[in-house]
Design an enzyme around this catalytic site. Structure first.
Site, mmCIF file in Angstrom:
data_model
loop_
_atom_site.group_PDB
_atom_site.id
_atom_site.type_symbol
_atom_site.label_atom_id
_atom_site.label_comp_id
_atom_site.label_asym_id
_atom_site.label_seq_id
_atom_site.Cartn_x
_atom_site.Cartn_y
_atom_site.Cartn_z
ATOM 1 N N ASP A 32 0.872 -1.187 0.000
ATOM 2 C CA ASP A 32 0.000 0.000 0.000
ATOM 3 C C ASP A 32 0.900 1.226 0.000
ATOM 4 O OD1 ASP A 32 -2.139 1.999 0.854
ATOM 5 O OD2 ASP A 32 -3.275 0.152 1.070
ATOM 6 N N GLY A 71 -5.794 1.299 -4.999
ATOM 7 C CA GLY A 71 -6.257 2.329 -5.932
ATOM 8 C C GLY A 71 -7.236 3.261 -5.268
ATOM 9 N N ASN A 110 -19.393 -2.144 -8.826
ATOM 10 C CA ASN A 110 -20.742 -1.926 -9.383
ATOM 11 C C ASN A 110 -20.818 -0.588 -10.121
ATOM 12 O OD1 ASN A 110 -22.362 0.191 -7.516
ATOM 13 N ND2 ASN A 110 -20.973 -0.981 -6.213
ATOM 14 N N HIS A 111 -19.875 0.328 -9.846
ATOM 15 C CA HIS A 111 -19.928 1.640 -10.519
ATOM 16 C C HIS A 111 -19.484 1.562 -11.982
ATOM 17 C CE1 HIS A 111 -21.361 3.418 -6.910
ATOM 18 N NE2 HIS A 111 -20.427 2.757 -6.234
ATOM 19 N N TYR A 134 -14.389 7.351 -11.629
ATOM 20 C CA TYR A 134 -14.018 6.135 -10.898
ATOM 21 C C TYR A 134 -14.575 4.900 -11.617
ATOM 22 C CZ TYR A 134 -14.579 2.594 -7.202
ATOM 23 O OH TYR A 134 -14.586 1.429 -6.478
ATOM 24 N N SER A 163 -21.315 -3.680 -2.202
ATOM 25 C CA SER A 163 -20.947 -2.906 -1.005
ATOM 26 C C SER A 163 -20.533 -3.894 0.085
ATOM 27 C CB SER A 163 -22.142 -2.093 -0.489
ATOM 28 O OG SER A 163 -22.761 -1.370 -1.536
HETATM 29 P P1 NAI Z 1 -9.856 1.818 0.419
HETATM 30 O O1 NAI Z 1 -9.822 3.177 -0.184
HETATM 31 O O2 NAI Z 1 -10.151 1.692 1.866
HETATM 32 O O3 NAI Z 1 -8.472 1.063 0.123
HETATM 33 C C1 NAI Z 1 -7.740 1.280 -1.056
HETATM 34 C C2 NAI Z 1 -6.275 1.285 -0.679
HETATM 35 O O4 NAI Z 1 -5.521 1.556 -1.860
HETATM 36 C C3 NAI Z 1 -5.922 2.381 0.345
HETATM 37 O O5 NAI Z 1 -5.329 1.804 1.489
HETATM 38 C C4 NAI Z 1 -4.968 3.287 -0.406
HETATM 39 O O6 NAI Z 1 -3.919 3.806 0.399
HETATM 40 C C5 NAI Z 1 -4.441 2.376 -1.492
HETATM 41 N N1 NAI Z 1 -3.979 3.163 -2.643
HETATM 42 C C6 NAI Z 1 -4.591 4.217 -3.229
HETATM 43 N N2 NAI Z 1 -3.822 4.716 -4.209
HETATM 44 C C7 NAI Z 1 -2.701 3.958 -4.243
HETATM 45 C C8 NAI Z 1 -1.537 3.987 -5.041
HETATM 46 N N3 NAI Z 1 -1.345 4.913 -5.994
HETATM 47 N N4 NAI Z 1 -0.589 3.066 -4.803
HETATM 48 C C9 NAI Z 1 -0.748 2.131 -3.837
HETATM 49 N N5 NAI Z 1 -1.836 2.047 -3.046
HETATM 50 C C10 NAI Z 1 -2.805 2.960 -3.254
HETATM 51 O O7 NAI Z 1 -10.901 0.974 -0.446
HETATM 52 P P2 NAI Z 1 -11.613 -0.390 -0.061
HETATM 53 O O8 NAI Z 1 -13.001 -0.096 0.345
HETATM 54 O O9 NAI Z 1 -10.757 -1.194 0.789
HETATM 55 O O10 NAI Z 1 -11.722 -1.079 -1.511
HETATM 56 C C11 NAI Z 1 -10.685 -1.897 -2.015
HETATM 57 C C12 NAI Z 1 -10.896 -2.046 -3.515
HETATM 58 O O11 NAI Z 1 -12.169 -2.605 -3.772
HETATM 59 C C13 NAI Z 1 -10.825 -0.730 -4.281
HETATM 60 O O12 NAI Z 1 -10.156 -0.953 -5.515
HETATM 61 C C14 NAI Z 1 -12.273 -0.385 -4.533
HETATM 62 O O13 NAI Z 1 -12.417 0.369 -5.725
HETATM 63 C C15 NAI Z 1 -12.901 -1.765 -4.646
HETATM 64 N N6 NAI Z 1 -14.304 -1.777 -4.262
HETATM 65 C C16 NAI Z 1 -14.635 -1.693 -2.926
HETATM 66 C C17 NAI Z 1 -15.951 -1.747 -2.536
HETATM 67 C C18 NAI Z 1 -16.347 -1.734 -1.095
HETATM 68 O O14 NAI Z 1 -17.519 -1.984 -0.803
HETATM 69 N N7 NAI Z 1 -15.432 -1.462 -0.155
HETATM 70 C C19 NAI Z 1 -17.044 -1.827 -3.549
HETATM 71 C C20 NAI Z 1 -16.565 -1.884 -4.907
HETATM 72 C C21 NAI Z 1 -15.252 -1.885 -5.235
HETATM 73 C C1 15L Z 2 -17.475 1.263 -4.404
HETATM 74 O O1 15L Z 2 -16.986 1.007 -5.497
HETATM 75 C C2 15L Z 2 -16.691 1.937 -3.359
HETATM 76 O O2 15L Z 2 -15.328 1.576 -3.384
HETATM 77 C C3 15L Z 2 -17.241 1.710 -1.958
HETATM 78 O O3 15L Z 2 -16.666 2.674 -1.080
HETATM 79 C C4 15L Z 2 -18.761 1.847 -1.934
HETATM 80 O O4 15L Z 2 -19.136 3.154 -2.281
HETATM 81 C C5 15L Z 2 -19.366 0.871 -2.934
HETATM 82 O O5 15L Z 2 -18.794 1.034 -4.222
HETATM 83 C C6 15L Z 2 -20.887 1.024 -3.072
HETATM 84 O O6 15L Z 2 -21.377 1.232 -4.181
HETATM 85 O O7 15L Z 2 -21.565 0.904 -2.044
#
Ligand code: NAI
Ligand code: 15L
Length: 264
Positions: A32, A71, A110-111, A134, A163
């Site tokens: 990360d 990301g 889902n986006h 995004y 989610s």
């Molecule tokens: P988050 O934002 O909590 O974690 C993403 C991590 O990526 C962060 O720790 C951040 O520091 C790291 N990051 C960002 N830019 C970076 C870079 N340039 N280089 C290295 N690391 C970098 O997001 P979350 O909720 O943990 O989601 C994880 C993945 O799942 C993401 O790709 C998100 O788009 C995807 N996702 C998550 C959902 C959810 O319900 N949490 C729903 C749909 C998709």
């Molecule tokens: C995503 O893609 C996001 O990473 C997460 O933070 C939520 O917003 C999720 O979708 C959602 O649609 O609930």
């Protein structure tokens, strides 16, 4: 597996799943740009910015599998999205091509299909309909994964995650909820099946109110067990229902459809 790489391991999903997925490999390589904390017994910490091609190449070297969570995870300016989600994906797939083509779980969203009305039922053949820059970056990631599969044989599970929450906390995510248990069992199946290919899978639990049909990926043998209906009464009692014309009610992507374009 000997070594499984989890990118975005300091994030919301990564910090939970680094614990829940530790049985999948002898060593977890966690990466990360954020604070990864202390390494546990079978963990190695490799901080890395995904936009740094040489660093990502070294990060992937020696890994047998990748769970790509790293990301930008919500809407942002194009420069932020581009660096983390466009350049970052390209760097990851180039590194995978160069280092033994490890199997990849790509956290799409889902986006990527967020502008579909909530009345639509989608399966893996639905055309993309992103709701934000995004969402566009996730469509790019899906296309990149598909090309690296067809051209170079890199296998990816493209998971359009809904989610991920301990439990649903609003009306929209009665349809989009994915429990941690179900997400873990999906990732286990992805690394267990003899042949993966490059399928699109909707990452949602077995919600009565679900919008997504995973019948085209039945060969994975993934059977989500949780159902947001368990929390229906609690949500109805505690969460006001938005008006019928609110983005959260009209579109699968909810409020992301109402975002503007952010300047740097
Ligand atoms: P988050 O934002 O909590 O974690 C993403 C991590 O990526 C962060 O720790 C951040 O520091 C790291 N990051 C960002 N830019 C970076 C870079 N340039 N280089 C290295 N690391 C970098 O997001 P979350 O909720 O943990 O989601 C994880 C993945 O799942 C993401 O790709 C998100 O788009 C995807 N996702 C998550 C959902 C959810 O319900 N949490 C729903 C749909 C998709
Ligand atoms: C995503 O893609 C996001 O990473 C997460 O933070 C939520 O917003 C999720 O979708 C959602 O649609 O609930």
């Amino acid at each position: 597996m000997k070594r499984l790489l989890i990118t975005g391991a300091a994030g919301g999903l990564g910090s939970v799943l680094r614990v829940r997925l530790s049985h999948l490999a002898e060593t977890l390589r966690l990466s990360d740009i954020g604070n990864l904390g202390e390494a546990r017994a079978n963990e190695e910490l490799v901080p890395c910015d995904l936009s740094d091609k040489a660093a990502v190449d070294a990060l992937v070297d020696g890994c047998d599998g990748i769970v790509h969570f790293g990301g930008r995870s919500i809407e942002d300016s194009w420069s932020v999205i581009r660096s983390a989600n466009i350049d970052g994906m390209f760097n990851l797939y180039e590194a995978a091509r160069n280092h033994g083509r490890p199997r990849i779980v790509f956290a799409s969203s889902n986006h990527a299909v967020g502008y579909y009305p909530q009345s639509h039922r989608l399966d893996a053949d639905a055309c993309t309909r992103p709701d934000s820059l995004y969402g566009v970056s996730k469509v790019f990631g899906e296309a990149l994964a598909s090309m690296y599969h067809d051209k170079f044989g890199v296998e990816t599970a493209i998971v359009r995650i809904g989610s991920v929450l301990d439990k649903p906390d609003g009306h929209r995510n009665m349809s989009t909820w994915l429990s941690f248990d179900d997400f873990v069992s999906l990732i286990e199946r992805v690394f267990a099946v003899p042949k993966l290919g490059c399928p699109i899978i909707y990452g949602a639990s077995a919600n009565d109110a679900g919008w997504w049909d995973n019948s085209k990926t039945g060969y994975l043998g993934w059977q989500p067990k949780d159902n947001s209906a368990t929390y229906r009464a609690e949500i109805e009692a505690n969460t006001p229902r938005p008006p019928a014309d609110a983005p959260d009610v009209l579109y699968q992507g909810g409020l992301f459809t109402a975002e503007g374009i952010y300047e740097d």
